[in-house]
Each structure stands twice: as C-alpha cells, then as structure tokens.
Enzyme design. Structure first.
Site, PDB file in Angstrom:
ATOM      1  N   ASP A   1      -2.104  -0.750   5.810  1.00 28.84           N
ATOM      2  CA  ASP A   1      -2.637  -0.288   7.094  1.00 28.84           C
ATOM      3  C   ASP A   1      -4.149  -0.201   7.162  1.00 28.84           C
ATOM      4  OD1 ASP A   1      -3.266   3.157   7.108  1.00 28.84           O
ATOM      5  OD2 ASP A   1      -2.633   2.090   5.318  1.00 28.84           O
TER       6      ASP A   1
ATOM      7  N   ARG B 156     -15.347  11.514  -1.423  1.00 27.25           N
ATOM      8  CA  ARG B 156     -14.249  12.436  -1.110  1.00 27.25           C
ATOM      9  C   ARG B 156     -13.772  13.180  -2.351  1.00 27.25           C
ATOM     10  NH1 ARG B 156     -10.084   8.535   1.563  1.00 27.25           N
ATOM     11  NH2 ARG B 156     -11.251   7.023   0.323  1.00 27.25           N
TER      12      ARG B 156
ATOM     13  N   ASP C 269       0.852  -1.185   0.000  1.00 24.72           N
ATOM     14  CA  ASP C 269       0.000   0.000   0.000  1.00 24.72           C
ATOM     15  C   ASP C 269       0.894   1.243   0.000  1.00 24.72           C
ATOM     16  OD1 ASP C 269      -2.327   1.657   0.463  1.00 24.72           O
ATOM     17  OD2 ASP C 269      -1.761   1.707   2.577  1.00 24.72           O
TER      18      ASP C 269
ATOM     19  N   ASP D 149      -0.416   5.071   0.915  1.00 23.35           N
ATOM     20  CA  ASP D 149      -0.730   6.082   1.922  1.00 23.35           C
ATOM     21  C   ASP D 149      -0.649   5.515   3.336  1.00 23.35           C
ATOM     22  OD1 ASP D 149      -2.282   8.653   0.396  1.00 23.35           O
ATOM     23  OD2 ASP D 149      -2.154   6.777  -0.704  1.00 23.35           O
TER      24      ASP D 149
ATOM     25  N   GLU E 261      -1.889  10.596   4.174  1.00 22.14           N
ATOM     26  CA  GLU E 261      -2.966  10.221   3.265  1.00 22.14           C
ATOM     27  C   GLU E 261      -3.092  11.361   2.253  1.00 22.14           C
ATOM     28  OE1 GLU E 261      -4.947   7.498   3.173  1.00 22.14           O
ATOM     29  OE2 GLU E 261      -4.096   6.529   4.948  1.00 22.14           O
TER      30      GLU E 261
ATOM     31  N   GLY F 110      -4.946   2.745  -3.320  1.00 18.38           N
ATOM     32  CA  GLY F 110      -6.299   3.247  -3.522  1.00 18.38           C
ATOM     33  C   GLY F 110      -6.307   4.744  -3.699  1.00 18.38           C
TER      34      GLY F 110
ATOM     35  N   ASN G  89      -8.940  -1.832   3.163  1.00 16.97           N
ATOM     36  CA  ASN G  89      -8.840  -2.252   1.764  1.00 16.97           C
ATOM     37  C   ASN G  89      -7.558  -3.024   1.477  1.00 16.97           C
ATOM     38  OD1 ASN G  89      -7.367   0.181   2.115  1.00 16.97           O
ATOM     39  ND2 ASN G  89      -7.488   0.629  -0.070  1.00 16.97           N
TER      40      ASN G  89
END
Length: 291
Positions: A238, A126, A81, A83, A90, A171, A241
């Site tokens: 973390d 968002r 991942d 972020d 993020e 993501g 997802n």
C-alpha cells in the site's frame, strides 16, 4: 488474450458484466465473451486488444477490476507488505500510541507511505521518538492492536495449498512480522530489528534497513530460487516503499493504497478484501483454503 476480472463480493449482477463487455467493445478491446469465477461475486471478461484501454474503461464502477494476460494468471510466488496490507494497522503508530505520541509519529508514517519522505530517514526519525519505551509494550500491542486484514489468511493458505511460496517483507519490525507471518501462514518473514537494551527501546534499528530495495531484491531472489520468471509472481502493498516490487511483479497490486501507489500499479483493490487476489488468479471460492 487478456482477461479483466470484475470483483464485487457484495454483489455482481449479470447485467453489470454485460454492460462492462459493452464498455470494452466501445474502447476497441475486442471482447470475446465472459464467464463467472464465482457467480454474483467475480467474473472474467476475455478480450484481445488494448489492456490499458480496457482498464481505463472498466475502472470507476461498483467493483474492483484486475486486467492481465490470461495465460499465466495463477502465480507461484507472493511477496507481501505487512502494515495496512496483511494487517489492519501500522505497528509503529500503535506503539507510539502507548507512548502517548501517536499523532506525531502517524503524521510521519503517512508522509513516508505517500512518498513525500525518504523511507529510511523517516523510520529512523520515528524510532528515535520511541527511545525509552518499555519493550514489553510490543507484546501488549501485538495482542491488543494487531489483527490480520480480512482475507489475508485465506489468500496465503490457498496459494500455499496450490504449491505457491509466500513471503512477508515489512519495513516494520521483526517483533511483529514474525508472529504475524506464523499466524497467517507465510513461509518466511523479513523485517527490521529494533535495538533493545535493558528491556527498553534505545531508539534505533539494526542495519541495513529493510526498505523498498530489500522488497524488490526479495522478489527477485525468491523467484530465482524457485526457478520462475517474474511474470509468475504476485506482489501486494500500500505504500511508496512497496512500489518497486509492485511494478516488477507479474501481477503488482496496490491494496487500499496511497495515491502514488494506486496510480502506478498495474492493478488496485479498493473495495474488496485480500481474497480479491484469488479471484484475480481465477481461483473460485470452492477452492479456497483456511487451515
């Protein structure tokens, strides 16, 4: 045979390790000795039985612990991942700060990462709030706010130097993931594409959305392309997802993760940085690479 790797870069004493061996014995795990990976920072405890009981016995100390089969601990594929894992922020929350709406968007991000909201719907919501934002802010945010997580470059460069493949699957957005991947040294980056028109965000992302299913499929597809089993893979993240790929990998690590992920992952790192994943593979500091 199994190994429990105790990791405490700030200082791990021989007495701490000996006490941990005693815990394994009390838990019925049949300990078979221990040795340093790096003296004072990481140690391997060999044992023969009950890995779940071993993890339960050793967690909660002044260290991170990774319990796994001893054979095959060195992995050939890393899927990570971005972020709050490979970088410290993020990105969508930081973009929102430039738009003056960070608290609103960050609250949605937090709930999505905790598994309380559908990821795809939360991303759409968002991004819609960022409609009209000058696309030039992305480069500004990248320069001012986006920094590698400590240990990220060393982890990736060392795994690649040892013949491994490293893939970043986010993501978040390609406008961040691609330069981050290049800076850290990943072989490939996969992320969502923001739709931009006339130099401004229109409040949408291209389909299909990169989410949990994409991360899991990437792990499977990359391992198949390498001709290796999932047992030879490492996944780290973390948020909720990330959980499917973490659970499918040979070594799935929750890194400073949300509770739902930390509870379900086979291993978690809360205290150390990403170099803990090298010690977990038995790679001593003298073999680390940061080109």
């Amino acid at each position: 045979m199994f190994t429990a790797t105790l990791i405490a870069a700030e200082g791990l004493r021989a007495g701490d390790v000996s006490a941990a061996v005693d815990r394994l014995a009390e838990a019925g795990c049949a300990p078979a000795g221990w040795g340093w990976v790096d003296e004072g920072s990481a140690a391997d405890l060999a044992f023969g039985l009950a890995p779940a009981e071993a993890r339960a016995a050793l967690e909660g100390g002044e260290w991170d612990v990774v319990v796994q089969p001893l054979e095959g601990r060195a992995k050939r594929l890393l899927v990570a991942d971005m972020d709050s894992t490979m970088i410290t922020v993020e990105c969508i929350d930081e973009l929102a700060d430039y738009a003056g709406i960070k608290p609103e968007i960050a609250a949605i991000t937090e709930r999505a990462m905790r598994g309380e909201l559908n990821f795809e719907a939360a991303l759409d919501a968002r991004v819609a709030l960022l409609k009209g934002l000058d696309a030039g802010v992305i480069e500004l945010c990248l320069a001012e706010r986006v920094h590698p997580m400590p240990g990220a470059r060393t982890l990736v460069q060392t795994m690649r130097a040892r013949g491994g493949r490293c893939v970043l699957v986010s993501g978040g957005f390609t406008r961040f993931a691609e330069p981050v991947a290049a800076a850290i040294g990943f072989d490939r980056a996969i992320a969502n594409r923001l739709v931009i028109a006339d130099g401004r965000l229109i409040g949408a992302v291209e389909r299909p959305i990169v989410g949990a299913a994409t991360k899991l499929e990437t792990l499977r597809a990359e391992s198949a392309a390498l001709g290796i089993g999932l047992d030879q893979t490492l996944a780290v993240g973390d948020g909720a997802n990330d959980l499917p790929m973490i659970q499918a990998a040979g070594l799935g690590v929750a890194f400073r993760a949300k509770p739902i992920v930390a509870a379900a992952a086979a291993a978690r790192v809360e205290r150390g940085d990403l170099t803990a994943l090298l010690w977990a593979q038995g790679v001593a500091r003298g073999e680390w690479v940061d080109m």
